[in-house]
Design a protein around this motif. Structure first.
Motif, short mmCIF file in Angstrom:
data_model
loop_
_atom_site.label_atom_id
_atom_site.label_comp_id
_atom_site.label_asym_id
_atom_site.label_seq_id
_atom_site.Cartn_x
_atom_site.Cartn_y
_atom_site.Cartn_z
N ARG A 104 0.96 -1.29 0.12
CA ARG A 104 0.03 0.03 -0.20
C ARG A 104 0.76 1.19 -0.06
O ARG A 104 0.80 2.22 -0.53
CB ARG A 104 -0.97 -0.01 1.15
CG ARG A 104 -2.25 -0.93 1.03
CD ARG A 104 -3.25 -0.83 2.50
NE ARG A 104 -2.35 -1.49 3.43
CZ ARG A 104 -2.49 -2.58 3.89
NH1 ARG A 104 -3.23 -3.64 2.94
NH2 ARG A 104 -1.85 -3.26 4.71
N GLY A 105 2.08 1.26 0.70
CA GLY A 105 2.90 2.24 0.95
C GLY A 105 3.58 2.53 -0.80
O GLY A 105 3.57 3.64 -1.15
N PHE A 106 3.88 1.26 -1.28
CA PHE A 106 4.32 1.64 -2.67
C PHE A 106 3.38 2.26 -3.59
O PHE A 106 3.78 3.16 -4.32
CB PHE A 106 4.53 0.30 -3.09
CG PHE A 106 5.91 -0.79 -2.63
CD1 PHE A 106 6.51 -0.10 -1.81
CD2 PHE A 106 5.62 -1.95 -2.75
CE1 PHE A 106 7.53 -0.97 -0.85
CE2 PHE A 106 6.51 -2.79 -2.26
CZ PHE A 106 7.46 -2.46 -1.26
N GLN A 107 2.13 1.95 -3.55
CA GLN A 107 1.28 2.73 -4.34
C GLN A 107 0.87 4.05 -3.89
O GLN A 107 0.69 4.96 -4.78
CB GLN A 107 -0.22 1.85 -4.19
CG GLN A 107 -0.01 0.45 -5.16
CD GLN A 107 0.57 0.66 -6.47
OE1 GLN A 107 0.11 1.61 -7.13
NE2 GLN A 107 1.82 0.19 -6.80
N THR A 108 1.10 4.43 -2.67
CA THR A 108 1.12 5.72 -2.10
C THR A 108 2.27 6.41 -3.06
O THR A 108 2.12 7.89 -3.41
CB THR A 108 1.14 5.90 -0.49
OG1 THR A 108 0.37 5.10 -0.13
CG2 THR A 108 1.10 7.36 -0.18
N ILE A 109 3.48 6.08 -3.01
CA ILE A 109 4.39 6.69 -3.77
C ILE A 109 4.30 6.77 -5.48
O ILE A 109 4.30 7.71 -6.03
CB ILE A 109 5.84 6.00 -3.46
CG1 ILE A 109 6.06 5.99 -1.91
CG2 ILE A 109 6.76 6.88 -4.35
CD1 ILE A 109 7.33 5.10 -1.73
N GLY A 110 3.92 5.59 -5.81
CA GLY A 110 3.53 5.51 -7.22
C GLY A 110 2.64 6.35 -7.80
O GLY A 110 2.70 6.97 -8.76
#
Length: 621
Positions: free
Chosen positions: A606-612
């Motif tokens: 989920r954190g990855f997608q926040t960045i992405g």
């Protein structure tokens, strides 16, 4: 097994000082990596996997437990090596829960050496269960990395003295030894060394462990004495040996059902009724986040194919009990609350069902029991994980990576912000390539956080927005490393220039506020390349880090973010201040910070997608 047992018995009667160690295959791979790290400075991880003794209970301060003393010794024996400790100990738990925790805890981030200490907590458990769980741990470790070395440690409780007095090993140690011998794993019986001193009248057990189990400072020092030959052999012999892979798959398992598929299933993969709240702050550091519910009858349901299932919860003064049903059967009560949690909150793992048909799919439903347990102040259930020994389905899994990250992002609150008007400044070549077509090669330079940025697969969303451009992204990073390191010794050549990038992205949280080092890397790259360069501000990290603890939406004067923008303007680079947008999103999400984290520094999916998705939104056409 017979030969090993005779050695243990001989030692119990005081034969030779090193016979408390069964050397077997030793740990040459790990010690060779320690030695190599002295030159390469490559991070080499040592995992401590056990219960409260490995956790350090009984020591007057943390650096006096055997785990801390052992790490100090490893570093003394291999000065200059970059050795990292992975403390995966969890008090009050044995190898059954350990089998579920192996991949997520013992092998988190990989490990050169896994030190396993569960025998004391396995006391009283059936042989079949102990062997199945210990084999599960071993086989899971080697399925993940068959170059990792393992050593079993055996500690002592006061009730073991009768066994040692009679010249036999405690039952749980015997069970562990069967597994160790089957797989050629070395073992160190620190407990028998203590027993010898106590039975000879040279040591009062209370001086070793006041509560009968957890060593005093002097007790931990005795454990380190017992480990001395292991350290010496590792430094003097194993460090110089050639590495060899463990051929574990050729070893016949002792158990008919070793726990090789045991896993901690994320609770968010289950379906939940209203009343359950996901992504809440955990009162115990064991869980990054928890699901909570105190509404009787609110159900949480999931399916799996496997042989056993359980729950991993936090219980405390206001905890309630759980009711569950399996495969449509009658509802049954699980007494999750107990009298020991009246005054404090602690992790608690319990099985719901064992011995199921592993070839069949099973349906599980949980709900909060209505009756408040005696002595409890409520009926709150705090769920950390669902325990499954078998196969589970990730609801977000897709064969296509873009479809997968889209499915996950669809379950999140969308990220919304208005991009800055100058977002393309310094990125003219990149913008033209995106719009007009061709190839765009991205290189991403920084630390593990820039690795998380790469893990977002943001370039796939760019590819969708700019379909005529073929976009690739190359990660070129080093953990805990910023441009202060990359600017030295011509490191931009192997880390950047060899990839011939069209766009270089520099970011992470390990720059040490040194914007001049970033400027120097820019100059070195620009001397040999015409690549565009994009500078990113910090995201993720520990809550005490300045960009979080002193967070403001807009950069304040003379802060890292403001100075990085100045560097971007002066060097004609792109600049994206993610910090303000990112932390505002976390605060407004209705979830705790841990909901987006895989540990206390790094992002999860989920954190990855926040960045992405920030990168997607900022660079839309």
């Amino acid at each position: 097994m017979r030969k090993a047992f005779i050695v243990w018995v001989m030692f119990a009667f005081g034969v030779h000082a090193q016979e408390h160690i069964a050397w077997r295959g030793g740990c040459p791979n790990a010690f060779a990596k320690f030695k190599k790290s002295q030159e390469t400075k490559e991070y080499t991880k040592i995992t401590f996997f056990g219960g409260s003794i490995t956790e350090g209970a009984g020591a007057s301060k943390p650096d006096l437990c055997y785990r801390s003393l052992a790490m100090r010794r490893f570093r003394e024996d291999f000065p200059g090596a970059t050795l990292a400790e992975n403390n995966s100990a969890l008090g009050g738990t044995g190898s059954w829960l350990g089998a579920f925790r192996t991949v997520g805890d013992a092998m988190y981030g990989g490990a050169a050496l896994v030190i396993v200490e569960f025998a004391v907590n396995d006391g009283g458990q059936p042989e079949a269960e102990t062997v199945a769980s210990m084999e599960g741990i071993v086989r899971q470790i080697w399925a993940r990395d068959n170059a990792a070395d393992i050593v079993f440690l055996y500690t002592i409780a006061k009730n073991h003295l009768d066994d040692y007095k009679e010249g036999r090993l405690p039952l749980a140690v015997r069970y562990h030894e069967k597994v160790a011998e089957q797989y050629g794993i070395p073992s160190v019986n620190m407990g028998v060394c203590v027993a010898k001193k106590v039975l000879a009248g040279d040591l009062a057990f209370e001086a070793f462990a006041a509560d009968g189990v957890h060593p005093t400072d002097a007790g931990y020092a005795l454990y380190m004495e017992a480990l001395e030959p292991f350290f010496k052999k590792g430094r003097d012999e194993w460090a110089g040996m050639a590495p060899a892979r463990h051929e574990w798959s050729k070893v016949a398992p002792l158990s008919p059902a070793p726990m090789v598929k045991a896993t901690c299933m994320p609770y968010e993969w289950a379906k939940a009724d209203d009343g359950w709240t996901f992504g809440q702050q955990s009162p115990d550091k064991r869980f990054m986040h928890i699901a909570t519910c105190d509404t009787p009858g609110a159900e949480l349901s999931f399916t799996f194919k496997g042989s056993q299932v359980g729950v991993f919860t936090l219980i405390g003064p206001d905890s309630g009990n759980i009711e569950y049903t399996l495969d449509g059967g009658d509802w049954q009560l699980l007494n999750d609350f107990d009298s020991y949690c009246v005054n404090y909150t602690r992790p608690h793992a319990r099985p719901l069902a064992k011995g199921l048909d592993p070839t069949q799919e099973h349906a599980v439903k949980l709900r909060v029991a209505e009756a408040i347990p005696e002595q409890s102040k409520g009926r709150m259930v705090r769920l950390g994980f669902l325990l499954v020994d078998g196969d589970v389905v990730n609801p977000y899994a897709r064969a296509d990576k873009l479809e997968q990250i889209d499915a996950l992002y669809a379950s999140m609150k969308p990220i919304e912000f208005t991009p800055q008007e100058d977002r393309w400044r310094g990125l003219g070549k990149t913008r033209q390539r995106l719009n007009d077509g061709g190839d765009l090669k991205i290189v991403m330079l920084g630390d593990s956080i820039i690795g998380d940025t790469h893990s977002s697969h943001f370039w796939l969303t760019w590819q969708r927005m700019y379909p005529t451009c073929k976009i690739t992204a190359q990660l070129s990073n080093r953990g805990s490393t910023g441009c202060k390191w990359y600017k030295e010794e011509n490191r931009v050549e192997p880390y950047v220039l060899q990839y011939n990038p069209d766009l270089l992205i520099i970011g992470g949280i390990s720059q040490g506020d040194d914007t001049e080092a970033i400027r120097e890397v820019i100059h070195q790259v620009r001397a040999k390349s015409e690549t565009d360069i994009l500078l990113l501000t910090q995201v993720f990290g520990a809550v005490g880090d300045r960009h979080i603890s002193k967070w403001t939406y807009d950069p304040e004067p003379d802060t890292y973010r403001a100075r990085l923008r100045q560097v971007a303007e002066e060097e004609k680079c792109g600049y994206f201040d993610m910090t303000g947008i990112w932390w505002k999103y976390i605060q407004d999400s209705g979830r705790c910070y841990g909901w987006f984290m895989r540990d206390y520094v790094h992002a999860n999916e989920r954190g990855f997608q926040t960045i992405g998705r920030m990168l997607e939104t900022n660079f839309k056409p």
